[in-house]
Every structure is written in structure tokens, then in C-alpha cells.
Design an enzyme around this catalytic site. Structure first.
Site, PDB file in Angstrom:
ATOM      1  N   ASN A   9      40.791  10.206  28.449  1.00  0.00           N
ATOM      2  CA  ASN A   9      39.894  11.163  27.932  1.00  0.00           C
ATOM      3  C   ASN A   9      38.435  10.971  28.718  1.00  0.00           C
ATOM      4  OD1 ASN A   9      38.385  12.893  26.630  1.00  0.00           O
ATOM      5  ND2 ASN A   9      38.186  11.852  24.800  1.00  0.00           N
ATOM      6  N   LYS A  11      36.029  13.108  28.857  1.00  0.00           N
ATOM      7  CA  LYS A  11      34.964  13.365  28.373  1.00  0.00           C
ATOM      8  C   LYS A  11      34.221  14.545  29.304  1.00  0.00           C
ATOM      9  CE  LYS A  11      35.022   9.748  24.945  1.00  0.00           C
ATOM     10  NZ  LYS A  11      34.372   9.013  23.810  1.00  0.00           N
ATOM     11  N   HIS A  94      38.422  15.737  18.150  1.00  0.00           N
ATOM     12  CA  HIS A  94      37.827  14.234  18.418  1.00  0.00           C
ATOM     13  C   HIS A  94      36.664  14.191  17.863  1.00  0.00           C
ATOM     14  CE1 HIS A  94      35.652  11.256  20.868  1.00  0.00           C
ATOM     15  NE2 HIS A  94      36.637  10.979  21.327  1.00  0.00           N
ATOM     16  N   GLU A  96      33.744  13.409  18.439  1.00  0.00           N
ATOM     17  CA  GLU A  96      32.552  13.961  19.056  1.00  0.00           C
ATOM     18  C   GLU A  96      32.506  15.461  18.643  1.00  0.00           C
ATOM     19  OE1 GLU A  96      33.219  12.628  22.951  1.00  0.00           O
ATOM     20  OE2 GLU A  96      32.439  10.602  22.062  1.00  0.00           O
ATOM     21  N   GLU A 165      41.011   6.884  15.889  1.00  0.00           N
ATOM     22  CA  GLU A 165      39.765   6.259  16.600  1.00  0.00           C
ATOM     23  C   GLU A 165      38.691   6.077  15.396  1.00  0.00           C
ATOM     24  OE1 GLU A 165      39.941   7.850  21.095  1.00  0.00           O
ATOM     25  OE2 GLU A 165      38.758   9.336  19.971  1.00  0.00           O
ATOM     26  N   GLY A 171      33.110   4.132  22.245  1.00  0.00           N
ATOM     27  CA  GLY A 171      31.877   4.055  23.374  1.00  0.00           C
ATOM     28  C   GLY A 171      30.945   3.099  22.958  1.00  0.00           C
ATOM     29  N   SER A 209      36.930   2.018  22.673  1.00  0.00           N
ATOM     30  CA  SER A 209      36.678   0.785  23.610  1.00  0.00           C
ATOM     31  C   SER A 209      37.943   0.175  23.789  1.00  0.00           C
ATOM     32  CB  SER A 209      35.680   0.013  22.757  1.00  0.00           C
ATOM     33  OG  SER A 209      34.277   0.727  22.586  1.00  0.00           O
TER      34      SER A 209
HETATM   35  P1  PGA Z   1      35.961   4.891  24.638  1.00  0.00           P
HETATM   36  O1  PGA Z   1      36.465   6.479  24.047  1.00  0.00           O
HETATM   37  O2  PGA Z   1      37.356   4.395  25.104  1.00  0.00           O
HETATM   38  O3  PGA Z   1      35.065   5.284  25.528  1.00  0.00           O
HETATM   39  O4  PGA Z   1      35.509   4.348  23.434  1.00  0.00           O
HETATM   40  C1  PGA Z   1      37.709   7.016  23.539  1.00  0.00           C
HETATM   41  C2  PGA Z   1      37.580   7.903  22.899  1.00  0.00           C
HETATM   42  O5  PGA Z   1      36.604   8.725  22.576  1.00  0.00           O
HETATM   43  O6  PGA Z   1      38.538   8.729  22.890  1.00  0.00           O
END
Ligand code: PGA
Length: 250
Positions: A9, A11, A94, A96, A165, A171, A209
Site C-alpha cells: 500500500n 499510500k 483503510h 486513514e 490493521e 506506521g 508495521s
Molecule cells: P505500515 O502501513 O506498514 O506503514 O504500518 C500499513 C497500512 O497502513 O496499510
């Protein structure tokens, strides 16, 4: 047994130049992979990545889709449009998007339905915040998020993919332990099994992460069917190492 799915992903990251190097390295490095691999890229790069990946097993994904079919929805992208660019997966709901764009469980369920209607596999994200976990509400929260998807999508539910998640792991460099993740994956599988006879078919990915060092432990869990990877998917070497950590389909 199904193959695991490793999905990047990106982003809101990338550039024509960076994507070129990244996708070429992934394509070259993933030859012979024992899992399915996808990259979910920003919409302006669909055509570029489509071209770069041609002839390889790499699949293309998007990061969002409109719940509407077409019309006066400025800025939105429909599932039919994604389909025209050969999009195989779309990340839906997601955290976000839920947090910064006000997406409710109901909207996420409608987006899931729109993707399925156009033959795109939605990767539906669920997960609790740190506050919810500490209050012992993890199970209640993820079950509520999943129930909304099941309610709207009925018997098609076996066609989705899910990404667990935990918001506190995204992140942050703080990953759920394999046991913590497996526990939630098992309860999601059970919830799906109550709605479909084909719950085993559903890929339940872990995200938050995941990196080259912790991937193998997570991917070894019986109900973890792959990963949704943010930061580490932007570095070819790390992403390839995660791909290499996938379990063999039995
Ligand atoms: P990350 O993000 O691996 O940077 O923690 C995962 C995601 O938000 O899909």
C-alpha cells in the site's frame, strides 16, 4: 490451500521516476514467488505501473473506490474506471480514510459492494485504536466493522479480502505480535464462517508495521493469509524479503 497475498500500500507516495525503479526491481525479484503479489498505487500511476508490470505476475491495486456507479461526484473514481485499468484489488475502509475522510462502516460496506460488482477484490480494512484495545474492546470493534460489510454484501462475502490493521500499529513501528494478530484473525474467520460456507477462501491479511524482520513470524500463523504493507513496500529489498517470507501453499 490458497496462496498467501502480499500487497503493498504505497499510500500517497511515489513519482514517475521512483515508481519505475521500484516496480522494475519488484518484478525482477519476485520471479518464482510462492505467494500472490500486488501493489496498490495512487490512481495517476495506474497506467505507468500497468505498463511496467506487463508480462509479470505482479497485480495492480487501487487505494480507494467510490461507492457510486457514476455521475456528479467530483474527485471520485468509480469501480468501472478501476476495472478499465486492469485493477485487481482495491483497499477499502483503510483507517486513514475512516479517520481523515469520515468513512463510516456503512460507506465502507457500499464501497465493498461497488468493487465486487465490477469484479475487483476489495481488501476491506478493520482494526481497533490503541484506546479501544486498552479498554478491552478489540473484539467488539472489529466485529462491528465486519458485520456492516457482511450485512450489505451477503453471500458475496467469500469474494472479499480482509486486512486486520490495528490502528496503533500503522506506521508506528509497533507491530502486533503474531499471537495478538492470530487471535483477531481467528475471530474474523469465525465471523465470516457464520455468513458463508467458504470462509476458508477469504484472504485475511495482517497490516501494521509489517517489515522484513517480523514478516515470517506473522505469516506463519494459521489464519494470517498475507500482509498489507505500507512503509516497507516502498523499498524493493524489504518488500521482496517479505514476499520471500510467505508460507508455501500446502
Ligand atoms: P505500515 O502501513 O506498514 O506503514 O504500518 C500499513 C497500512 O497502513 O496499510
Amino acid at each position: 490451500m490458497k496462496k498467501q497475498l502480499i500487497a503493498g500500500n504505497w499510500k500517497m507516495n511515489g513519482s514517475l521516476e521512483a515508481n519505475d525503479a521500484l516496480v522494475r526491481a519488484i518484478v525482477a525479484g519476485m520471479a518464482g514467488a510462492k505467494c500472490s503479489v500486488a501493489v496498490c498505487v495512487p490512481a495517476p500511476y495506474f497506467a505507468q505501473v500497468q505498463m511496467l508490470k506487463s508480462g509479470s505476475q505482479l497485480e495492480l491495486g487501487a487505494q480507494d473506490v467510490s461507492q457510486h456507479e457514476k455521475g456528479a461526484y467530483t474527485g471520485e473514481v468509480s469501480a468501472a474506471m478501476l476495472r478499465e485499468f486492469g485493477i485487481r484489488y482495491v483497499v477499502v475502509g483503510h483507517s486513514e480514510r475512516r479517520q481523515y475522510h469520515g468513512e463510516t462502516d456503512a460507506v465502507v460496506a457500499e464501497k465493498t459492494k461497488a468493487a465486487l460488482a465490477h469484479g475487483i477484490t476489495p481488501i476491506v480494512c478493520v482494526g481497533e485504536t490503541l484506546e479501544e484495545r486498552e479498554a478491552g474492546r478489540t473484539e467488539e470493534v472489529v466485529k462491528r466493522q465486519m458485520a456492516a460489510i457482511i450485512h450489505v454484501n451477503g453471500h458475496c462475502i467469500s469474494e472479499i479480502a480482509v486486512a486486520y490493521e490495528p490502528v496503533w500499529a500503522i506506521g508506528t513501528g509497533r507491530t502486533a505480535t503474531p499471537q495478538q494478530a492470530q487471535e483477531v484473525h481467528a475471530l474474523l474467520r469465525k465471523q465470516l464462517a457464520a455468513a458463508t460456507a467458504h470462509a476458508e477462501r477469504v484472504h485475511i491479511l495482517y497490516g501494521g508495521s509489517m517489515n522484513a524482520a517480523n514478516a515470517a513470524g506473522l505469516l506463519a500463523q494459521p489464519d494470517i493469509d498475507g500482509g498489507l504493507i505500507g512503509g516497507a513496500s516502498l523499498k524493493a529489498a524489504d518488500f521482496l524479503q517479505i514476499i520471500g517470507s510467505a508460507r508455501m501453499p500446502a
